[in-house]
Design an enzyme around this catalytic site. Sequence first.
Site, mmCIF file in Angstrom:
data_model
loop_
_atom_site.group_PDB
_atom_site.id
_atom_site.type_symbol
_atom_site.label_atom_id
_atom_site.label_comp_id
_atom_site.label_asym_id
_atom_site.label_seq_id
_atom_site.Cartn_x
_atom_site.Cartn_y
_atom_site.Cartn_z
ATOM 1 N N LYS A 191 5.883 0.279 -9.539
ATOM 2 C CA LYS A 191 5.956 0.641 -8.122
ATOM 3 C C LYS A 191 7.388 1.023 -7.759
ATOM 4 C CE LYS A 191 4.606 -1.265 -3.579
ATOM 5 N NZ LYS A 191 4.023 -2.445 -2.890
ATOM 6 N N SER A 216 0.284 -1.691 0.247
ATOM 7 C CA SER A 216 1.222 -0.599 0.043
ATOM 8 C C SER A 216 1.292 -0.099 -1.396
ATOM 9 C CB SER A 216 2.626 -1.050 0.482
ATOM 10 O OG SER A 216 3.087 -2.129 -0.322
ATOM 11 N N SER A 227 -0.598 -6.407 -0.557
ATOM 12 C CA SER A 227 -0.292 -5.057 -1.039
ATOM 13 C C SER A 227 -0.633 -4.793 -2.495
ATOM 14 C CB SER A 227 1.187 -4.736 -0.801
ATOM 15 O OG SER A 227 1.429 -4.506 0.563
#
EC number: 6.3.5.7
Length: 484
Positions: A74, A149, A173
């Site tokens: 990420k 997210s 997330s």
Amino acid sequence: MNFNSFRKEIKSGNASVKELINEFFLKIDSLDPKINAYTCLTKEIANSQSEQIDKLISNNEQLPPLAGIPIAIKDNICTKGVVTSCSSKMLQDFVSPYESTVSGKLWSSGGIFLGKTNLDEFAMGSSTETSVFGTTSNPWDTKRVPGGSSGGSAASVAAGLCAASIGSDTGGSIRQPASFCGVVGLKPTYGRVSRWGLIAFASSLDQIGPITNTVSDAAEILYSMSGKDPLDSTCLDKPVPNYLSDLDKSIKGLKIGIIEECFNHPGLDQEVKLSVLSAVDRLKSLGAEIHDVKCPRFNDGIATYYVIAPCEASANLARYDGVKYGYRSDGDTNLVEMISKSRAEGFGNEVQRRILIGTYALSAGYSDAYYKKAQRVRTLIRKDFDSAFDKVDVLLTPTCPTTAFLKGDFINDPLSMYLSDLLTVPANLAGLPAISIPCGFDKKGLPIGLQLIGNVLEEHRILNVANIFEKDADVMKRKPSIEI
């Protein structure tokens, strides 16, 4: 492709690790323009890492545990020499001078670094629609969001663009996008995994974890990246168990608690509810004891979270002023104007909204009414969990109230967007481990996830239950069909 399948390919000798990794890059080049899971690719690094593994194989040397496994990271986790942007204009040109503890451990374990994945700006969102790189699409239906997210991380795994991806989870997330994309997402106990190198959103809530195709793959990744880190004072100095050893253990007699407040919430979609309750019946048939439990303040978690998290974000993001850190606006006549314009231009609307909420809640005369009160409720939520774990071993809820929604549905309705995290934020507030696994599909063919929550440092327990369910239900065989 799960880890075992990839290892069989390596063992067969039909292709080198470098050749197999290049096949992933070819697939990314073909599919990712439609998915937009990646913010950047690291082909040179991956080729170098692959060559090292191939050399070990040719010399018949012992291979590290994750040898050759293609992994994405990420884009809010620092990777040395690679842009770490948080999907924000504010950090779009930031090249990290150091490696995060987590990524360093993964590369030491033989993992291959494919690239960085898209996210909601500074990890603030539930749909991956606020990224400066554009919206990520859900591989099951590209008109829909992948969640957030860590939407790019979940979408990359679901679309077969990596074997595993690393995300961060502040209020759901990892688990929410895993549910939306039909993959496995694990949030470890707070402190189980080092946060060194994770660009902070809310420091008392953030935790790094894996997104994978199978529970056993998640267990392997967790084992490789867990453990004490002197660079992170919140990282726990506790032994790291072999999470694979208990995966196939019988769950006969294991007590699973069904949190009543979750299943009675008016926002819970009926198809999601029925699918998760069907999964409960399956677990019962496998020998688990099912108990109804009450967590009276569970549904207060969302309001509590959206006070505490913005407060911490407003402090963490204060450093990005264009002086030492972040995007700097041009043509300003004085320092105050430059800082103001840099932050206004560098941060997107959602990040600015949360900074304003946090600044207000911490301001003189309001911190008692909001921030301190929220911290007291947080303590009560933790006590509710303590009481529940006096009666049961594992707690079970749906991961999300709904399946993946259409792009644009809630982008201008932040309160509705925030409710996507309704069932995931309590585990963050209490610092507990939680996992989302696929348990079925709705009538539109969209994945539904169930969430298992364990007590502190009891990842082995939720992984065990998740693995037994996964093998019996066989939901994971169904994959999205993406047209190039």
